[in-house]
Design a protein around this motif. Structure first.
Motif, PDB file in Angstrom:
ATOM      1  N   ILE A   1       0.837  -1.195   0.000  1.00  0.00           N
ATOM      2  CA  ILE A   1       0.000   0.000   0.000  1.00  0.00           C
ATOM      3  C   ILE A   1       0.873   1.247   0.000  1.00  0.00           C
ATOM      4  O   ILE A   1       2.082   1.179   0.266  1.00  0.00           O
ATOM      5  CB  ILE A   1      -0.929   0.040   1.243  1.00  0.00           C
ATOM      6  N   ASP A   2       0.268   2.392  -0.304  1.00  0.00           N
ATOM      7  CA  ASP A   2       0.971   3.655  -0.139  1.00  0.00           C
ATOM      8  C   ASP A   2       0.618   4.235   1.236  1.00  0.00           C
ATOM      9  O   ASP A   2      -0.103   3.609   2.031  1.00  0.00           O
ATOM     10  CB  ASP A   2       0.679   4.622  -1.288  1.00  0.00           C
ATOM     11  N   ARG A   3       1.103   5.437   1.527  1.00  0.00           N
ATOM     12  CA  ARG A   3       0.896   5.986   2.863  1.00  0.00           C
ATOM     13  C   ARG A   3      -0.573   6.299   3.157  1.00  0.00           C
ATOM     14  O   ARG A   3      -0.967   6.458   4.312  1.00  0.00           O
ATOM     15  CB  ARG A   3       1.768   7.228   3.061  1.00  0.00           C
ATOM     16  N   ASP A   4      -1.401   6.352   2.111  1.00  0.00           N
ATOM     17  CA  ASP A   4      -2.831   6.590   2.294  1.00  0.00           C
ATOM     18  C   ASP A   4      -3.637   5.292   2.328  1.00  0.00           C
ATOM     19  O   ASP A   4      -4.870   5.323   2.378  1.00  0.00           O
ATOM     20  CB  ASP A   4      -3.364   7.489   1.174  1.00  0.00           C
ATOM     21  N   GLY A   5      -2.945   4.152   2.254  1.00  0.00           N
ATOM     22  CA  GLY A   5      -3.630   2.867   2.300  1.00  0.00           C
ATOM     23  C   GLY A   5      -4.123   2.372   0.963  1.00  0.00           C
ATOM     24  O   GLY A   5      -4.822   1.349   0.897  1.00  0.00           O
ATOM     25  N   VAL A   6      -3.749   3.040  -0.131  1.00  0.00           N
ATOM     26  CA  VAL A   6      -4.175   2.631  -1.477  1.00  0.00           C
ATOM     27  C   VAL A   6      -3.277   1.489  -1.957  1.00  0.00           C
ATOM     28  O   VAL A   6      -2.051   1.565  -1.857  1.00  0.00           O
ATOM     29  CB  VAL A   6      -4.106   3.815  -2.451  1.00  0.00           C
TER      30      VAL A   6
ATOM     31  N   ARG B   1       4.503   8.979  -2.701  1.00  0.00           N
ATOM     32  CA  ARG B   1       3.401   8.291  -2.016  1.00  0.00           C
ATOM     33  C   ARG B   1       3.914   7.315  -0.965  1.00  0.00           C
ATOM     34  O   ARG B   1       3.183   6.928  -0.055  1.00  0.00           O
ATOM     35  CB  ARG B   1       2.547   7.524  -3.029  1.00  0.00           C
TER      36      ARG B   1
ATOM     37  N   ASP C   1       1.787  -4.141   4.276  1.00  0.00           N
ATOM     38  CA  ASP C   1       0.817  -4.195   5.368  1.00  0.00           C
ATOM     39  C   ASP C   1       0.466  -5.651   5.665  1.00  0.00           C
ATOM     40  O   ASP C   1      -0.244  -6.311   4.911  1.00  0.00           O
ATOM     41  CB  ASP C   1      -0.437  -3.415   4.981  1.00  0.00           C
TER      42      ASP C   1
END
Length: 507
Positions: free
Chosen positions: A257-262, A291, A296
């Motif tokens: 994921i990226d830092r925004d959870g995407v 990003r 995770d």
């Protein structure tokens, strides 16, 4: 300089390939050279995934072969890959017979896991993520107990010894601060890969492609040196080398994921199990865009992390991170060199008397992109074959030519080279960056001559510049398409009288 004559093989390298060869060479008296105490200097000891082999009822060597060839992007040698995959089960059983404690299921069969680009779960593991060290420990115990193997620790290769015909007759070894000429019927290079040439790497930094460089200087053919595999989930926690977060985590459901959870590669359950080059570029792009990239495992592994993946869990804790509660920051880092010294499954190179096995060799089984966990299989399976072949060689008499011992690249300059290799010959390459890198290599060579690490870096960089396509682990931003016909890079040393600046010409 003193001289030592051996009646059996000289094996340079104490990893899985070198020790497998040493055991198989018996009863021929065998000398193994290791630059550090066994278990401390080999990439195989750091391997987390395991050994890939067809071990279950729903699998077969032919399926393993198909996956191996698909991952290799058109450059896998079919006969070599058949030899590798056919010997999978026998190799795992041999390792187990030496004491490698592979995980077992309730019925006592080998427990296997799924890794990227495999169509079946077929990776035999040890303690979740401790395969490399456990397997190598079993071999070290067997080697130390054997009557035919002598091990020199604190010893390293400095030059090869040949005769007037070009046959390799031995090597100059630096051992306990002195140089020794070791003459042998067969010289086996098991010197590991070239990850230490890169500033961002998951391998021991001492592995800088020096075996490949010295073999090239002796006249051996170098195959596909531009193909470097970058592991997409090296832990970005400020350590050199970078701790590895095994691919088996994604096999168990951990997500990128990226830092925004995407999700970096999409929401599909198997999106993160694409071939390593695809995943590595996605991680690289996310970091380059700001990003960030994170693995995770909170839901997929969660509270089971300490028991199922103890090595990764311990590395996280050392970095002040609890992966049960926080995603792991990751980056793509140099992990495995598919290219190297051209050799067959028995380790034979184009030079009489010289064998190569393990990551320093290019047998053709990995092509442009190694299938996950095929490396430990190759090291053990082809190591055994190479040991038997090397033990059959006979000592040749007569005058020899001792290669020159060249001083190492100074630490500050090596640091500059490593940074430039990761920046300009990393996951994404282009002509501008590769040209800039080669210019740096030119300047370093003008100041310091041709240390083996610098020669190895040039072989990789010049081959990467010459390959004007993207294939497997080699991605060119300025040539993103793949040529319709797959072609190998084959390099030989230029004749002495040549005035070209290039180190090599196509063979």
């Amino acid at each position: 300089m003193s001289r030592l004559y051996l009646q059996g093989p000289l094996i340079i390298g104490g990893g899985l390939a070198g020790l497998s060869a040493a055991l198989a060479a018996g009863p021929a008296p065998t000398l193994v050279i290791s630059p550090a105490p066994l278990l401390e200097a080999a990439s195989s000891a750091w391997a987390q995934g395991g050994v890939a082999a067809a071990l279950t009822k729903d699998d077969a060597p032919a399926l393993h072969l198909k996956d191996t060839e698909a991952a290799g992007a058109g450059l896998v040698d079919h006969a070599a890959a058949v030899a590798l995959t056919d010997e999978g089960r026998a190799t795992v059983e041999w390792l187990a017979s030496l004491g490698a404690p592979f995980d077992r299921d309730a019925g006592g069969q080998f427990a296997v896991s799924l890794e990227a680009a495999h169509s079946r779960a077929r990776v035999a593991r040890v303690g979740g993520d401790g395969a490399g060290r456990a397997i190598l420990s079993a071999l070290v115990t067997s080697v130390r107990a054997s009557g035919h193997v002598t091990v020199w620790e604190d010893a390293r290769l400095r030059a090869l010894i040949q005769d007037a015909t070009g046959r390799v007759r031995g090597a100059v070894i630096e051992h306990e601060g002195r140089l020794v000429e070791v003459l042998a019927p067969a010289t086996v290079l098991a010197t590991g890969g070239a990850g230490g040439l890169f500033g961002e790497t998951t391998t021991p930094v001492a592995l800088k492609g020096e075996g490949m460089a010295l073999a090239w200087a002796a006249g051996a053919e170098i195959l596909d040196p531009e193909f470097v595999q970058f592991h997409p989930t090296a832990m970005d926690v400020g350590l050199d080398p970078m701790p590895l977060a095994t691919e088996a985590l994604r096999g168990e459901g951990a997500r990128l994921i990226d830092r925004d959870g995407v999700f970096l590669l999409g929401e599909a359950d198997d999106a993160d199990l694409k071939p390593r080059d695809v995943v590595a570029r996605a991680v690289h792009a996310a970091r380059a865009s700001g990003r960030g990239a994170f693995l995770d495992a909170r839901t997929a592994i969660g509270t089971h992390f300490p028991s199922e993946f103890p090595a990764v869990f311990a590395a996280c804790l050392r970095a002040g991170l609890d992966p049960r509660e926080t995603p792991i920051p990751v980056a793509a880092a140099a992990h495995y060199h598919m290219g190297g010294i051209a050799a067959d499954p028995d380790g034979r190179t184009g030079l009489e008397g010289l064998f190569a096995v393990g990551e320093c060799a290019a047998t053709g089984v990995h092509g442009a992109n190694r299938l996950a966990s095929n490396s430990l299989l190759e090291a053990a399976a082809f190591g055994r074959r190479t040991g038997r072949a090397a033990a059959a060689a006979r000592l040749v008499k007569g005058p020899v030519i001792v290669g020159s011992v060249i001083e190492d690249l100074p630490e500050a300059e090596l640091a500059d080279l490593r940074a430039a290799m990761s920046a300009d010959c990393g996951v994404v390459r282009d002509a501008a960056g590769l040209t800039r890198l080669i210019a740096l290599i030119d300047r370093l060579e003008a100041a310091h001559g041709a240390p083996p690490a610098l020669v190895a870096a040039r072989l990789v960089a010049e081959a990467a510049l010459a390959r004007r396509e993207s294939r497997g682990g080699h991605y060119r931003a300025d040539y993103p398409d793949t040529d319709p016909v797959a072609a190998h890079t084959r390099l030989l040393k230029l004749p002495v009288e040549s005035t070209s600046r290039s180190l090599a010409v196509p063979a």
